[in-house]
Design an enzyme around this catalytic site. Structure first.
Site, PDB file in Angstrom:
ATOM      1  N   LYS A 181      42.658  47.711  32.835  1.00  0.00           N
ATOM      2  CA  LYS A 181      43.217  48.323  34.046  1.00  0.00           C
ATOM      3  C   LYS A 181      43.090  47.275  35.140  1.00  0.00           C
ATOM      4  O   LYS A 181      42.038  47.121  35.767  1.00  0.00           O
ATOM      5  CB  LYS A 181      42.427  49.590  34.402  1.00  0.00           C
ATOM      6  CG  LYS A 181      43.225  50.677  35.075  1.00  0.00           C
ATOM      7  CD  LYS A 181      43.807  50.283  36.414  1.00  0.00           C
ATOM      8  CE  LYS A 181      42.824  50.390  37.545  1.00  0.00           C
ATOM      9  NZ  LYS A 181      43.334  49.780  38.797  1.00  0.00           N
ATOM     10  N   GLU A 257      29.879  43.451  37.324  1.00  0.00           N
ATOM     11  CA  GLU A 257      29.832  42.266  38.201  1.00  0.00           C
ATOM     12  C   GLU A 257      30.337  42.722  39.562  1.00  0.00           C
ATOM     13  O   GLU A 257      31.521  43.036  39.712  1.00  0.00           O
ATOM     14  CB  GLU A 257      30.685  41.141  37.609  1.00  0.00           C
ATOM     15  CG  GLU A 257      30.116  40.669  36.275  1.00  0.00           C
ATOM     16  CD  GLU A 257      30.906  39.564  35.571  1.00  0.00           C
ATOM     17  OE1 GLU A 257      30.432  39.082  34.537  1.00  0.00           O
ATOM     18  OE2 GLU A 257      31.986  39.189  36.050  1.00  0.00           O
ATOM     19  N   CYS A 291      33.767  36.630  45.055  1.00  0.00           N
ATOM     20  CA  CYS A 291      32.483  37.319  45.191  1.00  0.00           C
ATOM     21  C   CYS A 291      31.352  36.346  45.472  1.00  0.00           C
ATOM     22  O   CYS A 291      30.313  36.726  45.982  1.00  0.00           O
ATOM     23  CB  CYS A 291      32.194  38.106  43.922  1.00  0.00           C
ATOM     24  SG  CYS A 291      32.126  37.051  42.475  1.00  0.00           S
ATOM     25  N   GLU A 397      29.065  42.868  53.082  1.00  0.00           N
ATOM     26  CA  GLU A 397      30.082  41.996  52.472  1.00  0.00           C
ATOM     27  C   GLU A 397      31.408  42.216  53.212  1.00  0.00           C
ATOM     28  O   GLU A 397      31.910  43.334  53.291  1.00  0.00           O
ATOM     29  CB  GLU A 397      30.265  42.338  50.990  1.00  0.00           C
ATOM     30  CG  GLU A 397      31.280  41.420  50.315  1.00  0.00           C
ATOM     31  CD  GLU A 397      31.597  41.821  48.870  1.00  0.00           C
ATOM     32  OE1 GLU A 397      31.972  42.987  48.639  1.00  0.00           O
ATOM     33  OE2 GLU A 397      31.487  40.962  47.989  1.00  0.00           O
TER      34      GLU A 397
HETATM   35  P1  NAD Z   1      37.362  47.609  43.849  1.00  0.00           P
HETATM   36  O1  NAD Z   1      36.030  48.027  43.375  1.00  0.00           O
HETATM   37  O2  NAD Z   1      37.985  48.339  44.966  1.00  0.00           O
HETATM   38  O3  NAD Z   1      38.425  47.707  42.643  1.00  0.00           O
HETATM   39  C1  NAD Z   1      38.219  47.030  41.425  1.00  0.00           C
HETATM   40  C2  NAD Z   1      38.954  47.777  40.326  1.00  0.00           C
HETATM   41  O4  NAD Z   1      38.362  49.053  40.138  1.00  0.00           O
HETATM   42  C3  NAD Z   1      40.427  48.041  40.626  1.00  0.00           C
HETATM   43  O5  NAD Z   1      41.160  47.869  39.437  1.00  0.00           O
HETATM   44  C4  NAD Z   1      40.431  49.492  41.059  1.00  0.00           C
HETATM   45  O6  NAD Z   1      41.663  50.144  40.854  1.00  0.00           O
HETATM   46  C5  NAD Z   1      39.365  50.057  40.152  1.00  0.00           C
HETATM   47  N1  NAD Z   1      38.728  51.292  40.631  1.00  0.00           N
HETATM   48  C6  NAD Z   1      38.509  51.685  41.902  1.00  0.00           C
HETATM   49  N2  NAD Z   1      37.882  52.885  41.918  1.00  0.00           N
HETATM   50  C7  NAD Z   1      37.694  53.243  40.623  1.00  0.00           C
HETATM   51  C8  NAD Z   1      37.102  54.372  39.982  1.00  0.00           C
HETATM   52  N3  NAD Z   1      36.563  55.383  40.684  1.00  0.00           N
HETATM   53  N4  NAD Z   1      37.096  54.402  38.633  1.00  0.00           N
HETATM   54  C9  NAD Z   1      37.616  53.396  37.909  1.00  0.00           C
HETATM   55  N5  NAD Z   1      38.211  52.315  38.452  1.00  0.00           N
HETATM   56  C10 NAD Z   1      38.222  52.232  39.797  1.00  0.00           C
HETATM   57  O7  NAD Z   1      37.246  46.061  44.149  1.00  0.00           O
HETATM   58  P2  NAD Z   1      38.368  45.085  44.723  1.00  0.00           P
HETATM   59  O8  NAD Z   1      38.608  45.444  46.152  1.00  0.00           O
HETATM   60  O9  NAD Z   1      39.511  45.069  43.776  1.00  0.00           O
HETATM   61  O10 NAD Z   1      37.626  43.656  44.614  1.00  0.00           O
HETATM   62  C11 NAD Z   1      36.782  43.144  45.603  1.00  0.00           C
HETATM   63  C12 NAD Z   1      35.330  43.423  45.267  1.00  0.00           C
HETATM   64  O11 NAD Z   1      35.029  42.923  43.977  1.00  0.00           O
HETATM   65  C13 NAD Z   1      34.352  42.718  46.191  1.00  0.00           C
HETATM   66  O12 NAD Z   1      33.284  43.590  46.471  1.00  0.00           O
HETATM   67  C14 NAD Z   1      33.839  41.541  45.356  1.00  0.00           C
HETATM   68  O13 NAD Z   1      32.581  41.049  45.717  1.00  0.00           O
HETATM   69  C15 NAD Z   1      33.833  42.147  44.005  1.00  0.00           C
HETATM   70  N6  NAD Z   1      33.890  41.103  42.955  1.00  0.00           N
HETATM   71  C16 NAD Z   1      32.760  40.811  42.253  1.00  0.00           C
HETATM   72  C17 NAD Z   1      32.782  39.803  41.272  1.00  0.00           C
HETATM   73  C18 NAD Z   1      31.551  39.407  40.476  1.00  0.00           C
HETATM   74  O14 NAD Z   1      31.702  38.667  39.503  1.00  0.00           O
HETATM   75  N7  NAD Z   1      30.362  39.835  40.838  1.00  0.00           N
HETATM   76  C19 NAD Z   1      33.976  39.136  41.035  1.00  0.00           C
HETATM   77  C20 NAD Z   1      35.101  39.469  41.779  1.00  0.00           C
HETATM   78  C21 NAD Z   1      35.055  40.462  42.744  1.00  0.00           C
HETATM   79  O1  6OD Z   2      33.783  32.120  37.058  1.00  0.00           O
HETATM   80  C1  6OD Z   2      33.542  33.207  36.542  1.00  0.00           C
HETATM   81  O2  6OD Z   2      33.348  33.341  35.332  1.00  0.00           O
HETATM   82  C2  6OD Z   2      33.477  34.412  37.379  1.00  0.00           C
HETATM   83  N1  6OD Z   2      33.173  35.569  36.752  1.00  0.00           N
HETATM   84  C3  6OD Z   2      33.725  34.331  38.708  1.00  0.00           C
HETATM   85  C4  6OD Z   2      33.677  35.406  39.610  1.00  0.00           C
HETATM   86  C5  6OD Z   2      34.180  35.257  40.839  1.00  0.00           C
HETATM   87  C6  6OD Z   2      34.191  36.306  41.783  1.00  0.00           C
HETATM   88  O3  6OD Z   2      35.094  36.541  42.564  1.00  0.00           O
END
Ligand code: NAD
Ligand code: 6OD
Length: 493
Positions: A181, A257, A291, A397
């Site tokens: 998804k 993550e 992130c 954040e």
């Molecule tokens: P988000 O959590 O809003 O959405 C991520 C995904 O989850 C989307 O596909 C969304 O449709 C889905 N989603 C939302 N609510 C849901 C639910 N109740 N059930 C199932 N699926 C659901 O995040 P975003 O805005 O797309 O991305 C930004 C965030 O992601 C930031 O907080 C960032 O730090 C984090 N992030 C973390 C990492 C990591 O590796 N730690 C990497 C990339 C992004």
């Molecule tokens: O480099 C990666 O494998 C990884 N998971 C990066 C995540 C980035 C966050 O936005």
């Protein structure tokens, strides 16, 4: 208008419900996306279940590895299409999509194919003397690893292909099938990957894509589905909580993550040129929407004034422009909603006045859009100083091109302030003192520490966050620990 279909059982799957895919650089609708309801999600899960029981599980590890390598070749062969799609969905500059996102998509498949070829299994020879009879038993204990079944992969919009394949590649390598998804903001590359899978000869139903939203939509339907064995999720921490709640009734295995409020610490003995260049990259790459981006910089007081000036000068040199131009170094934010959120922090209207407002050194508002991109979601790279440690600019954040820079006086103080966060994803440490580098790396509460660099990756290492930045680790062997289940077989000899 072009349509982005779901991808189920080896075929494009159109649905009647549609939503708009907006190009963030222009604010115009790029495509209509086919939305999956719970019935379509079920169709995808059933296809994945059939493929799991059928061809995919029966393939040898060598066959799976070879197919994953063909997928990597397929991404390389269609590289320009992937880059174009990723740029259209995210607005990120070609200098980033062509260097990071799309090559890493291919690299993820190669890395986990290699890992699969080199994985070994453990066995133990066991000798037990029965406490009552004294009879001696000898046995061979095998530890074998078996796939989980259908894995749900839920992804964010910031590095769409990179983050999705980071999970799909090891899940398939371990013998599972997947239903992905993608984020509703960035649907294109997931569907394109379906075509690549098909052309590479990956069996129908092994890789499926359902488009749609999260809460009460495709995402939640996938999480709640009884035939989905595990959910691997990247996104916001509060979404992780919702997924954990919705997955509880079916007791799924979860890998998270999540978000971060990452710090950099610049010590007095740092190579300041490298620290400034590294912090410009870590604060502003992908418009701050990674992130791992640095949103807090603690700088030793002896360097502070000079460091702030140099960082601000570098921020002012970011080139906002046509994402397809090689000279562009910063794109727009992902959406109007996200732009409003980030500008809310820039205007910092709603917070306790007793905490003060901080000083904006550079930026602080929406950016003048580049010519031809008036409807896009542009903001200025922004730096604040003089911000109270309890202020939301320091604790929350933001996920935009912005950072606070704050002075410190000694190492213990820098570590304590770094650790004063609910998050614990990564930290960058800038120092020439090797002992200090070791000491501080151990002392900071983060899953990933970079010393004198940032986001230098080796896909064999564990990736993930502490505290509210995640649960579990993926990468190398640890990915197989999540995507496969060990089984003990004890054979009496
Ligand atoms: P988000 O959590 O809003 O959405 C991520 C995904 O989850 C989307 O596909 C969304 O449709 C889905 N989603 C939302 N609510 C849901 C639910 N109740 N059930 C199932 N699926 C659901 O995040 P975003 O805005 O797309 O991305 C930004 C965030 O992601 C930031 O907080 C960032 O730090 C984090 N992030 C973390 C990492 C990591 O590796 N730690 C990497 C990339 C992004
Ligand atoms: O480099 C990666 O494998 C990884 N998971 C990066 C995540 C980035 C966050 O936005």
């Amino acid at each position: 208008m072009a349509v982005v279909p779901c991808f189920i059982d080896g075929k494009a799957r159109e649905t009647d419900e549609r939503f708009a895919d907006v190009n963030p650089a222009t604010g115009t609708i790029a495509h209509e996306v086919c939305e999956a309801d719970a019935g379509v999600v079920d169709e995808a899960v059933q296809a994945a279940s059939r493929a799991f029981r059928g061809p995919w599980r029966l393939r040898s590890a060598a066959q799976r590895a070879a197919l994953l390598e063909k997928v990597a070749d397929g991404i390389d062969a269609r590289r320009e299409e992937f880059i174009r799609a990723e740029i259209e969905d995210t607005g990120k500059p070609v200098a980033l999509a062509g260097v990071l996102d799309i090559p890493r998509g291919a690299q993820n498949f190669r890395a986990f194919a290699h890992q699969l070829r080199t994985l070994g299994e453990e066995s133990f020879t066991t000798v037990v003397d029965d406490a009552v009879t004294g009879e001696r038993s000898t046995a061979l204990n095998l530890v074998v690893h078996e796939p989980l079944g259908v894995v749900g992969v839920i992804c964010p919009w910031n590095l769409p292909l990179l983050l999705m394949t980071w999970k799909v590649a090891p899940a398939l390598a371990a013998g599972n099938t997947v239903v992905v998804k993608p984020s509703e903001e960035t649907p294109q590359t997931a569907t394109l990957l379906g075509e690549v899978m098909k052309a590479a000869g990956v069996d129908d139903g092994v890789y499926n894509v359902v488009h749609g939203f999260g809460n009460k939509s495709a995402g939640q339907a996938l999480v709640e589905h009884n035939d989905v064995a595990a959910i691997t999720f990247t996104g916001e921490s509060k979404t992780g909580s919702a997924i954990m709640r919705d997955a509880a009734p079916s007791l799924k295995r979860l890998s998270f993550e999540l978000g971060g409020k990452n710090a950099a610490i610049v010590f007095a003995d740092a190579d300041v040129d490298a620290a400034v260049a590294g912090t410009l990259r870590s604060a502003f790459w992908n418009t701050g929407q990674i992130c791992l981006c640095t949103e807090r910089v603690y700088v030793h007081r002896s360097l502070y004034v000079d460091f702030v000036e140099r960082l601000a000068a570098g921020a002012k040199k970011r080139v906002l422009g046509d994402p397809h131009a090689a000279t562009t170094t910063m794109g727009p934010l992902i959406s109007r909603t996200h732009q409003r959120k980030v500008l809310g922090y820039f205007e910092h209207t709603a917070w306790d006045p007793a905490l003060g407002a901080g000083t904006i050194v550079t930026g602080g508002s929406a950016a003048e859009p580049p010519a031809g991109f008036a409807g896009g979601f542009w903001v200025e790279p922004t730096i604040w100083t003089d911000v109270d440690d309890r202020h939301p600019l320091v604790t929350e954040e933001i996920f935009g091109p912005c950072t606070v820079v704050l002075p410190f006086d000694d190492e213990d103080e820098a570590v304590a302030r770094t650790n004063a966060s609910v998050y614990g994803l990564c930290c960058a440490i800038w120092t020439r003192d090797l002992q200090r580098a070791h000491r501080v790396s151990r002392a900071v509460d983060a899953g990933l520490v970079w010393v004198n660099t940032w986001y230098l990756r080796d896909l064999r290492t564990p990736f993930g966050g502490k505290k509210r930045s995640g649960i579990g680790r993926e990468g190398g062997r640890m990915s197989f620990d999540f995507y496969a289940e060990p089984k003990n077989i004890c054979i009496k000899l």
